[in-house]
Write a protein that holds these residues in place. Structure first.
Motif, PDB file in Angstrom:
ATOM      1  N   MET A   1      13.970 -19.692  38.526  1.00  0.00           N
ATOM      2  CA  MET A   1      14.149 -20.944  37.794  1.00  0.00           C
ATOM      3  C   MET A   1      15.336 -20.816  36.847  1.00  0.00           C
ATOM      4  O   MET A   1      15.515 -19.787  36.203  1.00  0.00           O
ATOM      5  CB  MET A   1      12.895 -21.272  36.976  1.00  0.00           C
ATOM      6  CG  MET A   1      11.659 -21.471  37.826  1.00  0.00           C
ATOM      7  SD  MET A   1      11.824 -22.898  38.911  1.00  0.00           S
ATOM      8  CE  MET A   1      11.961 -24.187  37.701  1.00  0.00           C
ATOM      9  N   PRO A   2      16.183 -21.810  36.705  1.00  0.00           N
ATOM     10  CA  PRO A   2      17.317 -21.731  35.794  1.00  0.00           C
ATOM     11  C   PRO A   2      16.860 -21.691  34.355  1.00  0.00           C
ATOM     12  O   PRO A   2      15.852 -22.269  33.985  1.00  0.00           O
ATOM     13  CB  PRO A   2      18.105 -23.017  36.100  1.00  0.00           C
ATOM     14  CG  PRO A   2      17.114 -23.932  36.701  1.00  0.00           C
ATOM     15  CD  PRO A   2      16.139 -23.071  37.438  1.00  0.00           C
ATOM     16  N   PHE A  82      10.601 -29.642  35.446  1.00  0.00           N
ATOM     17  CA  PHE A  82      10.789 -28.993  36.741  1.00  0.00           C
ATOM     18  C   PHE A  82      11.353 -30.016  37.710  1.00  0.00           C
ATOM     19  O   PHE A  82      11.040 -31.191  37.638  1.00  0.00           O
ATOM     20  CB  PHE A  82       9.446 -28.462  37.249  1.00  0.00           C
ATOM     21  CG  PHE A  82       9.539 -27.673  38.513  1.00  0.00           C
ATOM     22  CD1 PHE A  82       9.035 -28.178  39.690  1.00  0.00           C
ATOM     23  CD2 PHE A  82      10.136 -26.429  38.525  1.00  0.00           C
ATOM     24  CE1 PHE A  82       9.109 -27.450  40.858  1.00  0.00           C
ATOM     25  CE2 PHE A  82      10.211 -25.700  39.688  1.00  0.00           C
ATOM     26  CZ  PHE A  82       9.699 -26.206  40.861  1.00  0.00           C
ATOM     27  N   GLN A  83      12.187 -29.575  38.616  1.00  0.00           N
ATOM     28  CA  GLN A  83      12.851 -30.522  39.498  1.00  0.00           C
ATOM     29  C   GLN A  83      11.855 -31.344  40.299  1.00  0.00           C
ATOM     30  O   GLN A  83      12.107 -32.486  40.636  1.00  0.00           O
ATOM     31  CB  GLN A  83      13.788 -29.769  40.437  1.00  0.00           C
ATOM     32  CG  GLN A  83      14.944 -29.105  39.694  1.00  0.00           C
ATOM     33  CD  GLN A  83      15.850 -28.348  40.627  1.00  0.00           C
ATOM     34  OE1 GLN A  83      15.675 -28.373  41.829  1.00  0.00           O
ATOM     35  NE2 GLN A  83      16.825 -27.666  40.082  1.00  0.00           N
ATOM     36  N   ASP A  84      10.689 -30.753  40.610  1.00  0.00           N
ATOM     37  CA  ASP A  84       9.719 -31.477  41.422  1.00  0.00           C
ATOM     38  C   ASP A  84       9.088 -32.637  40.675  1.00  0.00           C
ATOM     39  O   ASP A  84       8.426 -33.470  41.281  1.00  0.00           O
ATOM     40  CB  ASP A  84       8.619 -30.530  41.903  1.00  0.00           C
ATOM     41  CG  ASP A  84       9.150 -29.530  42.911  1.00  0.00           C
ATOM     42  OD1 ASP A  84       8.652 -28.418  42.916  1.00  0.00           O
ATOM     43  OD2 ASP A  84      10.067 -29.875  43.661  1.00  0.00           O
ATOM     44  N   THR A  85       9.221 -32.686  39.340  1.00  0.00           N
ATOM     45  CA  THR A  85       8.650 -33.807  38.623  1.00  0.00           C
ATOM     46  C   THR A  85       9.584 -35.003  38.621  1.00  0.00           C
ATOM     47  O   THR A  85       9.283 -36.014  38.023  1.00  0.00           O
ATOM     48  CB  THR A  85       8.323 -33.423  37.168  1.00  0.00           C
ATOM     49  OG1 THR A  85       9.532 -33.062  36.492  1.00  0.00           O
ATOM     50  CG2 THR A  85       7.362 -32.260  37.115  1.00  0.00           C
ATOM     51  N   THR A 188       5.478 -27.329  43.905  1.00  0.00           N
ATOM     52  CA  THR A 188       5.584 -28.101  42.671  1.00  0.00           C
ATOM     53  C   THR A 188       5.452 -27.149  41.496  1.00  0.00           C
ATOM     54  O   THR A 188       5.330 -25.933  41.665  1.00  0.00           O
ATOM     55  CB  THR A 188       4.503 -29.196  42.601  1.00  0.00           C
ATOM     56  OG1 THR A 188       4.802 -30.079  41.512  1.00  0.00           O
ATOM     57  CG2 THR A 188       3.126 -28.598  42.381  1.00  0.00           C
ATOM     58  N   ASP A 189       5.484 -27.704  40.292  1.00  0.00           N
ATOM     59  CA  ASP A 189       5.186 -26.951  39.084  1.00  0.00           C
ATOM     60  C   ASP A 189       4.049 -27.682  38.387  1.00  0.00           C
ATOM     61  O   ASP A 189       4.165 -28.871  38.085  1.00  0.00           O
ATOM     62  CB  ASP A 189       6.410 -26.869  38.170  1.00  0.00           C
ATOM     63  CG  ASP A 189       6.219 -25.878  37.032  1.00  0.00           C
ATOM     64  OD1 ASP A 189       5.062 -25.658  36.629  1.00  0.00           O
ATOM     65  OD2 ASP A 189       7.212 -25.331  36.541  1.00  0.00           O
ATOM     66  N   ALA A 194       4.854 -27.121  28.629  1.00  0.00           N
ATOM     67  CA  ALA A 194       5.247 -25.842  28.056  1.00  0.00           C
ATOM     68  C   ALA A 194       5.068 -24.747  29.099  1.00  0.00           C
ATOM     69  O   ALA A 194       3.989 -24.572  29.647  1.00  0.00           O
ATOM     70  CB  ALA A 194       4.408 -25.529  26.818  1.00  0.00           C
ATOM     71  N   GLY A 195       6.145 -24.013  29.369  1.00  0.00           N
ATOM     72  CA  GLY A 195       6.066 -22.952  30.354  1.00  0.00           C
ATOM     73  C   GLY A 195       6.250 -23.474  31.767  1.00  0.00           C
ATOM     74  O   GLY A 195       6.415 -24.672  31.993  1.00  0.00           O
ATOM     75  N   GLU A 196       6.224 -22.555  32.707  1.00  0.00           N
ATOM     76  CA  GLU A 196       6.385 -22.905  34.109  1.00  0.00           C
ATOM     77  C   GLU A 196       5.219 -22.331  34.903  1.00  0.00           C
ATOM     78  O   GLU A 196       4.864 -21.157  34.752  1.00  0.00           O
ATOM     79  CB  GLU A 196       7.715 -22.378  34.652  1.00  0.00           C
ATOM     80  CG  GLU A 196       8.921 -23.055  34.016  1.00  0.00           C
ATOM     81  CD  GLU A 196      10.238 -22.490  34.518  1.00  0.00           C
ATOM     82  OE1 GLU A 196      10.206 -21.417  35.151  1.00  0.00           O
ATOM     83  OE2 GLU A 196      11.277 -23.117  34.273  1.00  0.00           O
TER      84      GLU A 196
END
Length: 307
Positions: A1-2, A82-85, A188-189, A194-196
């Motif tokens: 993750m970036p 997250f990109q998936d959101t 997904t995330d 908060a956090g991943e």
């Protein structure tokens, strides 16, 4: 993750709840969903007017009066989008109930059949001289025909639920990982801000083609998903998510292609890496990809304690 220091990410503030977060700069101009608990409202991502200056890093750790390293304050957990959101289709995938029934005919057939049987039974009993009702404890009767609108109302409720999924659900990338039966892996995330908490759900689908092409292992299939409330509010992540292929709700190939095009290749790279951590042969279920004490990434979640 970036990471947040990556110049490809920008700071974002949710206009609905004020939550601060970071997001990929490439998503400027798109609609995203706030990952904060209790919000998850969508809004257009805009570039900041003046990016914050980069904080200079000291050449060596600061020292206290006695020469010992000075204590550092713990950094608060970073909120990330997250990109998936990124909801690439909020309000844009118009749910087609007929298309849904093609893939899930049993609930529709059962509800309509039950309604028809209730009406016919009531008519038959009435014509035979009976009351056509079911006795109640208070000495009254409930007409059998009332079961017909109850069945149809239940069907309408589930139709509304599915329409909501396709209207406001998160778009997530999926890849076919097995055939006969066809298994789809979706990434997904589960973070609530908060956090991943990256995760993968593997599910069976009853599609033979996607975007006009026959399905094979490696085929990309777009999905939309709703998220389940956490078992523990302190966990910081959703307890599950329920993706379904976009083609369950629409037969428009242009819509399918649009959702497919909304996923960058990095998301599929992440999914490929995630699948390498899951035991094969693949089995349907939810898999957590973050580490916790005594639990390795790629574990299957069967109960809340497995998180």
């Amino acid at each position: 993750m970036p990471q947040d220091r990556d110049p490809r990410r920008i700071r974002v503030t949710c206009p609905h709840c004020g939550a601060s977060a970071s997001a990929p700069a490439e998503f400027v101009g798109r609609r995203v969903k706030c990952a904060a608990e209790g919000c998850r409202q969508s809004f257009e991502l805009r570039a900041p007017a003046d990016p914050p200056p980069e904080r200079p890093q000291p050449s060596r750790p600061p020292r206290g009066p006695g020469g010992e390293p000075a204590p550092t304050l713990p950094q608060p957990p970073e909120r990330t989008f997250f990109q998936d959101t990124v909801a690439s289709n909020p309000g844009e995938v118009r749910f087609n109930p007929i298309q849904w029934q093609r893939h899930h005919p049993l609930p529709f057939v059962a509800a309509v059949a039950a309604a028809v049987v209730a009406v016919l039974l009531w008519v038959g009993l009435t014509m035979a001289g009976h009351s056509g009702g079911i006795p109640t404890k208070d000495g009254g009767e409930t007409p059998i025909w009332l079961f017909a609108p109850a069945c149809l109302a239940t069907l309408a409720f589930f139709t509304w639920t599915h329409a909501r999924r396709f209207k406001s659900g998160d778009a997530n990338p999926g890849v076919v990982v097995a055939l006969n039966p066809t298994l789809l892996a979706v990434a997904t995330d589960l973070t609530q801000g908060a956090g991943e908490f990256p995760a993968v759900r593997i599910l069976r689908i009853n599609l033979k083609t996607s975007a006009g092409e026959p399905l094979r292992v490696g085929s990309r299939v777009p999905t939309v998903a709703l998220y389940a409330q956490p078992h523990d509010k302190q966990a910081g992540h959703w307890s599950d998510f329920a993706p379904v292929p976009v083609e369950y709700g629409t037969s428009n190939p242009q819509v399918v292609q649009r959702v497919l095009a909304s996923f960058p290749d990095e998301q599929y790279d992440f999914l490929e890496h995630a699948l390498s951590q899951i035991e094969q042969p693949f089995q349907p279920g939810l898999y957590a990809l973050w580490s916790t004490p005594g639990k390795a990434p790629g574990r299957k979640i069967n109960k809340p304690a497995d998180f």
